[in-house]
Design a protein around this motif. Structure first.
Motif, short mmCIF file in Angstrom:
data_model
loop_
_atom_site.label_atom_id
_atom_site.label_comp_id
_atom_site.label_asym_id
_atom_site.label_seq_id
_atom_site.Cartn_x
_atom_site.Cartn_y
_atom_site.Cartn_z
N LYS A 17 0.82 -1.22 0.00
CA LYS A 17 0.00 0.00 0.00
C LYS A 17 0.85 1.27 0.00
CE LYS A 17 -3.64 -2.34 2.52
NZ LYS A 17 -4.28 -2.46 3.84
N GLN A 18 2.11 1.14 0.41
CA GLN A 18 3.01 2.28 0.44
C GLN A 18 3.64 2.47 -0.94
OE1 GLN A 18 3.38 4.38 2.98
NE2 GLN A 18 1.94 3.17 4.16
N GLN A 19 3.10 3.40 -1.71
CA GLN A 19 3.58 3.58 -3.08
C GLN A 19 4.77 4.53 -3.17
OE1 GLN A 19 -0.62 4.23 -4.65
NE2 GLN A 19 0.49 3.40 -6.40
N ASP A 40 7.17 -2.42 -11.58
CA ASP A 40 6.56 -2.62 -10.26
C ASP A 40 7.24 -1.77 -9.20
OD1 ASP A 40 4.64 -4.64 -11.05
OD2 ASP A 40 6.35 -5.99 -11.26
N TYR A 75 6.37 10.10 -10.61
CA TYR A 75 5.62 9.85 -9.38
C TYR A 75 4.12 9.70 -9.68
CZ TYR A 75 2.92 10.94 -5.23
OH TYR A 75 1.98 10.91 -4.24
N MET A 87 3.45 6.45 -11.49
CA MET A 87 3.62 5.29 -10.62
C MET A 87 2.41 5.12 -9.71
SD MET A 87 6.75 3.91 -11.26
CE MET A 87 7.15 2.95 -9.81
N VAL A 88 1.92 6.22 -9.16
CA VAL A 88 0.74 6.17 -8.30
C VAL A 88 -0.48 5.69 -9.10
CG1 VAL A 88 -0.89 7.58 -6.99
CG2 VAL A 88 1.56 7.85 -6.63
N GLY A 116 -0.35 2.06 -9.62
CA GLY A 116 -0.33 1.25 -8.42
C GLY A 116 1.03 0.65 -8.10
N ASN A 117 2.10 1.28 -8.58
CA ASN A 117 3.44 0.76 -8.38
C ASN A 117 4.18 1.56 -7.31
OD1 ASN A 117 2.91 -1.09 -10.41
ND2 ASN A 117 3.64 0.28 -12.01
N LYS A 118 5.35 1.06 -6.92
CA LYS A 118 6.10 1.65 -5.80
C LYS A 118 7.30 2.45 -6.30
CE LYS A 118 6.58 -0.83 -2.08
NZ LYS A 118 6.16 -0.47 -0.74
#
Length: 143
Positions: A38-40, A98, A122, A125-126, A129-131
């Motif tokens: 959950k921490q992206q 990912d 950023y 990526m958000v 759903g990636n980190k």
């Protein structure tokens, strides 16, 4: 007989880093945070040689071992024979990964092209759903 000269290849290689080689100490919750899907966006900051690169490398290698896509960009490393820094073009199309690890973010501070590129990365990526894992010597407010 031909005089054959070996041509060195200039590429980045680092020893395998894993989480159980790192002493979290007072920051034991950091390992949980790094592995939380959950921490992206995670921003690690601290003094040089405090283990930031180790943690980025460990998570990067963990993703690869789990057959996930991962990219590690060490911004302070020179590449090629001309000693250039990593070009902005390295950000193109990496938002599908990912995991993207960006080490030494302070290296590009004040570079508008890089700052805009990272802002775009950023957001992508958000949305995907990636980190995104970033490290620096100072907290985000002081870069």
């Amino acid at each position: 007989m031909l005089n054959q000269q070996q041509i060195p290849l200039d590429f980045l290689h680092f020893d395998e880093k894993i989480f159980n080689q790192f002493v979290f100490g007072k920051n034991s919750e950091l390992e949980v945070l790094l592995n939380d899907p959950k921490q992206q966006l995670i921003f690690l900051w601290g003094e040089p040689f405090s283990g930031k690169t180790h943690l980025l490398s460990a998570l990067y290698q963990q993703y690869l071992k789990n057959n996930k896509s991962a990219i590690y960009l060490p911004l302070s490393i020179n590449y090629g024979t001309s000693g250039q820094k990593i070009p902005i073009e390295m950000l193109e199309n990496i938002e599908q990964s990912d995991l993207v690890c960006i080490d030494d973010i302070e290296t590009i501070a004040g570079n508008r092209e890089w700052e805009e590129g990272l802002f775009f990365l950023y957001n992508q990526m958000v949305n995907n759903g990636n980190k995104l894992l970033i490290s620096g010597e100072n907290n985000a407010e002081n870069i």
